[in-house]
Motif scaffolding. Structure first.
Motif, PDB file in Angstrom:
ATOM      1  N   LYS A   1       0.794  -1.190   0.147  1.00  0.00           N
ATOM      2  CA  LYS A   1       0.024   0.114   0.083  1.00  0.00           C
ATOM      3  C   LYS A   1       0.897   1.287   0.030  1.00  0.00           C
ATOM      4  O   LYS A   1       0.309   2.346  -0.371  1.00  0.00           O
ATOM      5  N   LYS A   2       2.072   1.269   0.512  1.00  0.00           N
ATOM      6  CA  LYS A   2       2.719   2.613   0.827  1.00  0.00           C
ATOM      7  C   LYS A   2       4.272   2.643   0.239  1.00  0.00           C
ATOM      8  O   LYS A   2       4.759   3.579   0.265  1.00  0.00           O
ATOM      9  N   VAL A   3       4.958   1.481  -0.355  1.00  0.00           N
ATOM     10  CA  VAL A   3       6.312   1.429  -0.640  1.00  0.00           C
ATOM     11  C   VAL A   3       6.248   1.314  -2.190  1.00  0.00           C
ATOM     12  O   VAL A   3       5.846   0.564  -2.826  1.00  0.00           O
ATOM     13  N   LYS A   4       6.839   2.433  -2.894  1.00  0.00           N
ATOM     14  CA  LYS A   4       7.329   2.254  -4.343  1.00  0.00           C
ATOM     15  C   LYS A   4       8.210   1.322  -4.873  1.00  0.00           C
ATOM     16  O   LYS A   4       8.160   0.710  -5.768  1.00  0.00           O
ATOM     17  N   LYS A   5       9.351   1.462  -4.019  1.00  0.00           N
ATOM     18  CA  LYS A   5      10.521   0.631  -4.682  1.00  0.00           C
ATOM     19  C   LYS A   5      11.371   0.175  -3.413  1.00  0.00           C
ATOM     20  O   LYS A   5      11.312   1.066  -2.198  1.00  0.00           O
ATOM     21  N   ILE A   6      11.808  -0.991  -3.272  1.00  0.00           N
ATOM     22  CA  ILE A   6      12.551  -1.418  -2.012  1.00  0.00           C
ATOM     23  C   ILE A   6      13.773  -1.995  -2.598  1.00  0.00           C
ATOM     24  O   ILE A   6      13.791  -2.817  -3.723  1.00  0.00           O
ATOM     25  N   HIS A   7      14.910  -1.880  -1.714  1.00  0.00           N
ATOM     26  CA  HIS A   7      16.325  -2.150  -1.894  1.00  0.00           C
ATOM     27  C   HIS A   7      16.520  -3.224  -0.805  1.00  0.00           C
ATOM     28  O   HIS A   7      16.682  -2.577   0.285  1.00  0.00           O
ATOM     29  N   ILE A   8      16.626  -4.349  -1.123  1.00  0.00           N
ATOM     30  CA  ILE A   8      17.029  -5.379   0.143  1.00  0.00           C
ATOM     31  C   ILE A   8      18.352  -5.996   0.132  1.00  0.00           C
ATOM     32  O   ILE A   8      18.579  -6.739  -0.807  1.00  0.00           O
ATOM     33  N   GLY A   9      19.201  -5.960   1.224  1.00  0.00           N
ATOM     34  CA  GLY A   9      20.285  -6.823   1.362  1.00  0.00           C
ATOM     35  C   GLY A   9      19.812  -8.287   1.755  1.00  0.00           C
ATOM     36  O   GLY A   9      18.968  -8.543   2.526  1.00  0.00           O
ATOM     37  N   THR A  10      20.379  -9.167   1.154  1.00  0.00           N
ATOM     38  CA  THR A  10      19.765 -10.716   1.413  1.00  0.00           C
ATOM     39  C   THR A  10      21.492 -11.561   1.941  1.00  0.00           C
ATOM     40  O   THR A  10      22.335 -11.001   1.594  1.00  0.00           O
ATOM     41  N   HIS A  11      21.164 -12.478   2.494  1.00  0.00           N
ATOM     42  CA  HIS A  11      22.208 -13.034   3.276  1.00  0.00           C
ATOM     43  C   HIS A  11      22.342 -14.676   2.995  1.00  0.00           C
ATOM     44  O   HIS A  11      20.941 -15.078   2.849  1.00  0.00           O
ATOM     45  N   SER A  12      23.458 -15.219   3.378  1.00  0.00           N
ATOM     46  CA  SER A  12      23.400 -16.381   2.903  1.00  0.00           C
ATOM     47  C   SER A  12      22.850 -17.309   4.021  1.00  0.00           C
ATOM     48  O   SER A  12      22.750 -16.756   5.364  1.00  0.00           O
ATOM     49  N   PRO A  13      22.492 -18.610   4.040  1.00  0.00           N
ATOM     50  CA  PRO A  13      21.743 -19.345   5.149  1.00  0.00           C
ATOM     51  C   PRO A  13      22.912 -19.619   6.236  1.00  0.00           C
ATOM     52  O   PRO A  13      22.538 -19.845   7.370  1.00  0.00           O
ATOM     53  N   ASP A  14      24.208 -19.154   6.024  1.00  0.00           N
ATOM     54  CA  ASP A  14      25.212 -19.235   7.151  1.00  0.00           C
ATOM     55  C   ASP A  14      25.129 -18.212   8.105  1.00  0.00           C
ATOM     56  O   ASP A  14      25.659 -18.267   9.233  1.00  0.00           O
ATOM     57  N   VAL A  15      24.298 -16.994   7.992  1.00  0.00           N
ATOM     58  CA  VAL A  15      24.169 -15.983   8.846  1.00  0.00           C
ATOM     59  C   VAL A  15      23.229 -16.417   9.724  1.00  0.00           C
ATOM     60  O   VAL A  15      22.184 -16.938   9.459  1.00  0.00           O
ATOM     61  N   GLU A  16      23.553 -16.374  11.014  1.00  0.00           N
ATOM     62  CA  GLU A  16      22.701 -16.904  12.309  1.00  0.00           C
ATOM     63  C   GLU A  16      21.362 -16.449  12.145  1.00  0.00           C
ATOM     64  O   GLU A  16      20.388 -17.443  12.280  1.00  0.00           O
TER      65      GLU A  16
END
Length: 141
Positions: free
Chosen positions: A70-85
């Motif tokens: 409803k409220k966000v036009k664009k999002i930039h997301i950092g993703t992490h490997s399954p090794d990150v706790e």
């Protein structure tokens, strides 16, 4: 919510945090915690959101996806490997991609964690990944 600060981040660990003496290698600091929904509730529209919260992205995003729609036009997301706790062994890149795809967002860029890409003749190794999405429902607002 508490967070542990490693002493190695500070030159003078005995007075590392605002003059408070540290007697152990770690110090817990209570900080206020807010849901993404409660933060977005205070604004009418967000042009661009950046999120990198060390493996907890999916947990936060999946709880707030309706408000994001409803409220966000664009999002930039950092993703992490399954090794990150905080990922608890889950494939965050896959889960986040599926979440936004299922809600009709359009992918702009995706680099998987622990990947290698060539850019302008140079090889770049990525530890963390990234996904950038457009919300087609709001792009003309």
């Amino acid at each position: 919510m508490s967070t542990a600060l490693p002493v190695s981040r500070f030159q003078n660990w005995q007075t590392a945090f605002e003059g408070i003496p540290l007697t152990t290698p770690y110090m817990n600091i209570d900080v206020p915690c807010y849901s993404l929904d409660s933060l977005l509730d205070k604004v009418s529209l967000v042009d661009f959101m950046h999120m990198d919260i060390q493996g907890s992205e999916f947990d936060v995003l999946s709880c707030a996806i309706e408000m994001l729609n409803k409220k966000v036009k664009k999002i930039h997301i950092g993703t992490h490997s399954p090794d990150v706790e905080p990922t608890k062994g889950r494939d965050m890149d896959f889960l986040i991609h599926a979440l936004f795809q299922d809600h009709g967002w359009q992918i702009i860029n995706r680099i998987a964690p622990l990947s290698r890409k060539k850019y302008n003749g140079y090889t770049v190794d990525f530890v963390d990944g990234v996904q950038t999405w457009n919300n087609p429902k709001l792009l003309n607002n």
